[in-house]
Scaffold this motif. Structure first.
Motif, mmCIF file in Angstrom:
data_model
loop_
_atom_site.group_PDB
_atom_site.id
_atom_site.type_symbol
_atom_site.label_atom_id
_atom_site.label_comp_id
_atom_site.label_asym_id
_atom_site.label_seq_id
_atom_site.Cartn_x
_atom_site.Cartn_y
_atom_site.Cartn_z
ATOM 1 N N LEU A 209 0.870 -1.254 0.209
ATOM 2 C CA LEU A 209 -0.113 -0.138 0.136
ATOM 3 C C LEU A 209 0.884 1.229 0.042
ATOM 4 C CD1 LEU A 209 -2.953 -1.132 2.454
ATOM 5 C CD2 LEU A 209 -3.043 -0.905 0.156
ATOM 6 N N LEU A 210 1.809 1.319 0.801
ATOM 7 C CA LEU A 210 2.536 2.596 0.904
ATOM 8 C C LEU A 210 3.433 2.991 -0.180
ATOM 9 C CD1 LEU A 210 3.702 1.941 4.674
ATOM 10 C CD2 LEU A 210 2.020 3.379 3.916
ATOM 11 N N SER A 211 4.003 1.830 -0.982
ATOM 12 C CA SER A 211 4.585 2.261 -2.126
ATOM 13 C C SER A 211 3.936 2.785 -3.271
ATOM 14 C CB SER A 211 5.441 1.018 -2.509
ATOM 15 O OG SER A 211 4.275 -0.057 -2.977
ATOM 16 N N LYS A 212 2.606 2.663 -3.116
ATOM 17 C CA LYS A 212 1.555 3.179 -4.152
ATOM 18 C C LYS A 212 1.232 4.676 -3.919
ATOM 19 C CE LYS A 212 -0.717 -0.986 -5.675
ATOM 20 N NZ LYS A 212 0.059 -1.923 -4.597
ATOM 21 N N MET A 213 1.688 5.126 -2.879
ATOM 22 C CA MET A 213 1.350 6.646 -2.303
ATOM 23 C C MET A 213 2.166 7.748 -3.422
ATOM 24 S SD MET A 213 0.932 6.894 1.515
ATOM 25 C CE MET A 213 -0.136 8.243 1.417
ATOM 26 N N PRO A 214 1.294 8.758 -3.700
ATOM 27 C CA PRO A 214 1.827 9.813 -4.627
ATOM 28 C C PRO A 214 3.190 10.494 -4.196
ATOM 29 C CG PRO A 214 -0.477 10.274 -4.265
ATOM 30 C CD PRO A 214 -0.070 8.969 -3.262
ATOM 31 N N LYS A 215 3.923 10.947 -4.842
ATOM 32 C CA LYS A 215 4.982 11.624 -4.601
ATOM 33 C C LYS A 215 4.813 12.580 -3.364
ATOM 34 C CE LYS A 215 9.099 14.419 -6.114
ATOM 35 N NZ LYS A 215 9.920 13.907 -4.850
ATOM 36 N N GLY A 216 5.580 12.362 -2.251
ATOM 37 C CA GLY A 216 5.307 13.185 -0.734
ATOM 38 C C GLY A 216 4.276 12.811 0.010
ATOM 39 N N GLY A 217 3.693 11.494 -0.266
ATOM 40 C CA GLY A 217 2.664 11.008 0.494
ATOM 41 C C GLY A 217 3.137 10.780 1.973
ATOM 42 N N CYS A 218 1.860 11.005 2.851
ATOM 43 C CA CYS A 218 2.461 10.838 4.311
ATOM 44 C C CYS A 218 1.160 10.236 4.983
ATOM 45 C CB CYS A 218 2.176 12.673 4.872
ATOM 46 S SG CYS A 218 2.076 12.570 6.631
ATOM 47 N N LEU A 219 1.259 9.096 5.829
ATOM 48 C CA LEU A 219 0.678 8.457 6.451
ATOM 49 C C LEU A 219 0.394 9.047 7.937
ATOM 50 C CD1 LEU A 219 -1.061 5.522 6.378
ATOM 51 C CD2 LEU A 219 0.859 4.629 7.579
ATOM 52 N N ILE A 220 -0.749 8.931 8.336
ATOM 53 C CA ILE A 220 -1.121 9.525 9.617
ATOM 54 C C ILE A 220 -1.756 8.174 10.205
ATOM 55 C CG2 ILE A 220 -2.444 10.993 11.175
ATOM 56 C CD1 ILE A 220 -0.491 12.789 9.278
ATOM 57 N N ASN A 221 -1.099 7.979 11.561
ATOM 58 C CA ASN A 221 -1.839 6.967 12.388
ATOM 59 C C ASN A 221 -2.304 7.329 13.500
ATOM 60 O OD1 ASN A 221 -2.131 4.425 13.210
ATOM 61 N ND2 ASN A 221 -0.475 3.567 13.108
ATOM 62 N N THR A 222 -3.660 7.463 13.867
ATOM 63 C CA THR A 222 -4.256 7.719 15.169
ATOM 64 C C THR A 222 -4.949 6.295 15.619
ATOM 65 O OG1 THR A 222 -6.051 8.664 14.249
ATOM 66 C CG2 THR A 222 -4.047 10.368 15.112
ATOM 67 N N ALA A 223 -4.653 5.383 15.067
ATOM 68 C CA ALA A 223 -5.453 4.160 15.079
ATOM 69 C C ALA A 223 -4.563 3.083 16.120
ATOM 70 C CB ALA A 223 -5.419 3.492 13.737
ATOM 71 N N ARG A 224 -3.807 2.348 15.581
ATOM 72 C CA ARG A 224 -2.993 1.356 16.375
ATOM 73 C C ARG A 224 -1.701 0.934 15.699
ATOM 74 N NH1 ARG A 224 -6.113 2.474 19.439
ATOM 75 N NH2 ARG A 224 -7.558 1.348 20.912
ATOM 76 N N LYS A 225 -0.565 0.676 16.651
ATOM 77 C CA LYS A 225 0.794 0.505 15.839
ATOM 78 C C LYS A 225 0.725 -1.046 15.589
ATOM 79 C CE LYS A 225 2.751 -1.489 19.912
ATOM 80 N NZ LYS A 225 3.895 -1.479 20.925
ATOM 81 N N GLU A 226 -0.032 -1.851 15.737
ATOM 82 C CA GLU A 226 -0.194 -3.349 15.412
ATOM 83 C C GLU A 226 -0.620 -3.540 13.807
ATOM 84 O OE1 GLU A 226 -1.626 -2.044 18.139
ATOM 85 O OE2 GLU A 226 -0.386 -3.305 19.898
ATOM 86 N N VAL A 227 -1.487 -2.358 13.382
ATOM 87 C CA VAL A 227 -1.661 -2.420 11.860
ATOM 88 C C VAL A 227 -0.659 -2.274 11.155
ATOM 89 C CG1 VAL A 227 -4.103 -1.856 12.646
ATOM 90 C CG2 VAL A 227 -2.502 -0.206 11.684
ATOM 91 N N ILE A 228 0.494 -1.829 11.327
ATOM 92 C CA ILE A 228 1.518 -1.397 10.724
ATOM 93 C C ILE A 228 2.416 -2.655 10.528
ATOM 94 C CG2 ILE A 228 3.567 0.195 10.094
ATOM 95 C CD1 ILE A 228 0.846 1.645 9.911
ATOM 96 N N ASN A 229 2.946 -2.978 9.297
ATOM 97 C CA ASN A 229 4.014 -4.098 9.096
ATOM 98 C C ASN A 229 5.607 -2.985 9.061
ATOM 99 O OD1 ASN A 229 6.254 -5.537 7.855
ATOM 100 N ND2 ASN A 229 4.866 -6.602 7.094
ATOM 101 N N GLU A 230 6.060 -3.015 10.250
ATOM 102 C CA GLU A 230 7.088 -2.059 10.435
ATOM 103 C C GLU A 230 8.203 -2.136 9.586
ATOM 104 O OE1 GLU A 230 7.817 -1.775 14.663
ATOM 105 O OE2 GLU A 230 5.877 -1.015 15.308
ATOM 106 N N GLU A 231 8.563 -3.581 9.395
ATOM 107 C CA GLU A 231 9.864 -3.941 8.673
ATOM 108 C C GLU A 231 9.689 -3.380 7.055
ATOM 109 O OE1 GLU A 231 11.014 -8.046 8.726
ATOM 110 O OE2 GLU A 231 10.989 -8.060 10.734
ATOM 111 N N GLU A 232 8.477 -3.510 6.639
ATOM 112 C CA GLU A 232 7.927 -3.094 5.239
ATOM 113 C C GLU A 232 7.870 -1.735 5.203
ATOM 114 O OE1 GLU A 232 5.611 -7.197 4.094
ATOM 115 O OE2 GLU A 232 4.870 -5.115 3.354
#
Ligand code: 3PG
Length: 306
Positions: A209-232
């Motif tokens: 998902l993250l590699s698909k973001m447009p240039k300068g893309g920003c992810l905001i997480n106010t949900a849970r850390k567990e939903v992120i694949n940190e290595e990826e």
């Protein structure tokens, strides 16, 4: 009836006073365990109580086992991934949350984080505006919907992905529905996460998902850390020097993230999405009222272990 409020991160004083009034007006007794540092304190405090109010405190099988009189536990907040529902159910304990009560506080923080990242974490230099940018709301529940509403006030173009909410409802609220998460991430400059942490969502936000973001893309997480694949996430942010991540729930690898991505990464020192007096009061009072209603009338609205 004895009701315990067990909060490692306490409610604002005014919210605790509100709980006390609701509990005592109902003729019940209130016990308070705040800022506990040892789980043994929790096990001891819960031993003789009929009801329990928590925040993100983990209600594990051990807590349930120690709580021989417990009939109801209410997570004063939205996400109930901290409750062992199987243990509650096995012991005939009703588990509830208080959906919507702290949503506005979290939604406001999400927008604040967007401004912070768009302005280069308040470091000197030229930033950008939110106006005209595309925002993707990942899950259009109570928080996502409010974040979308506030974002429209900034002049953002708001998209949302949520397989559980109809496209008609989103469109009626001025939101552009998309059919897949991939479409959301490939379309939007900002994506704001509002998904719960469960077996379906854990580690679901990663390279794809993250590699698909447009240039300068920003992810905001106010949900849970567990939903992120940190290595990826590290892999994609290393490859893409334009991507940014701002989170209210520090990742397990926070030192590595801070060292590698400096101004492209920010985590609050302690989760503060619901840390407003208003959200504390709303969630705390709702929890107390739900417990009193349950004992007085058997009402199980908001039960999550059905
Ligand atoms: C929630 O799920 O309601 C929020 O994450 C708030 O959690 P907190 O009560 O630990 O601040």
């Amino acid at each position: 009836m004895k009701i315990l409020v067990a909060t490692e991160k306490p409610f604002a004083k005014v919210a605790v006073e509100g709980i006390r009034k609701v509990v005592e007006d109902a003729g019940y007794e209130l016990a308070l365990l705040e800022k506990y540092t040892d789980l043994q304190q929790f096990y001891t405090a819960v031993a003789d109580v009929d009801a329990l109010i928590v925040r993100s405190d983990k209600v594990t099988a051990e807590v349930v086992d120690a709580a021989k009189n417990l009939k109801i536990v209410v997570r004063a907040g939205a996400g109930f991934d901290n409750l062992n529902l199987a243990a509650c159910t096995a012991n005939n304990i009703v588990a509830m949350n208080t959906p919507g009560q702290n949503s506005n506080a979290v939604a406001e923080l999400a927008l604040g984080m967007m401004v912070y990242m768009a302005r280069n974490t308040f470091k000197p230099g030229t930033g950008s505006e939110l106006k005209g940018k595309k925002l993707g709301i990942h899950a259009y529940g109570n928080v996502g919907r409010l974040a979308a509403h506030i974002a429209k006030g900034f002049g953002m173009e708001v998209y949302a992905f949520d397989p559980f909410i109809s496209a008609d409802k989103m469109e009626a609220e001025g939101i552009i529905p998309v059919a897949t998460a991939e479409e959301l991430y490939s379309t939007c400059h900002f994506v704001s996460l509002h998904i719960p942490a469960n077996d379906q969502t854990k580690k679901s936000i990663g390279y794809n998902l993250l590699s698909k973001m447009p240039k300068g893309g920003c992810l905001i997480n106010t949900a849970r850390k567990e939903v992120i694949n940190e290595e990826e996430m590290i892999k994609v942010m290393t490859e893409r020097e334009d991507l940014k991540y701002c989170t209210d729930i520090a990742p397990d690898n926070k030192e590595e993230m801070a060292e590698k991505f400096t101004t492209r990464y920010f985590a609050t020192p302690k989760k503060q999405g619901a840390e407003t007096a208003e959200a504390n009061i709303n969630a705390a009072l709702a929890a107390a009222n739900q417990i009193v209603k349950f004992f007085k009338t058997g009402d199980k609205t908001f039960q999550v272990n059905k």
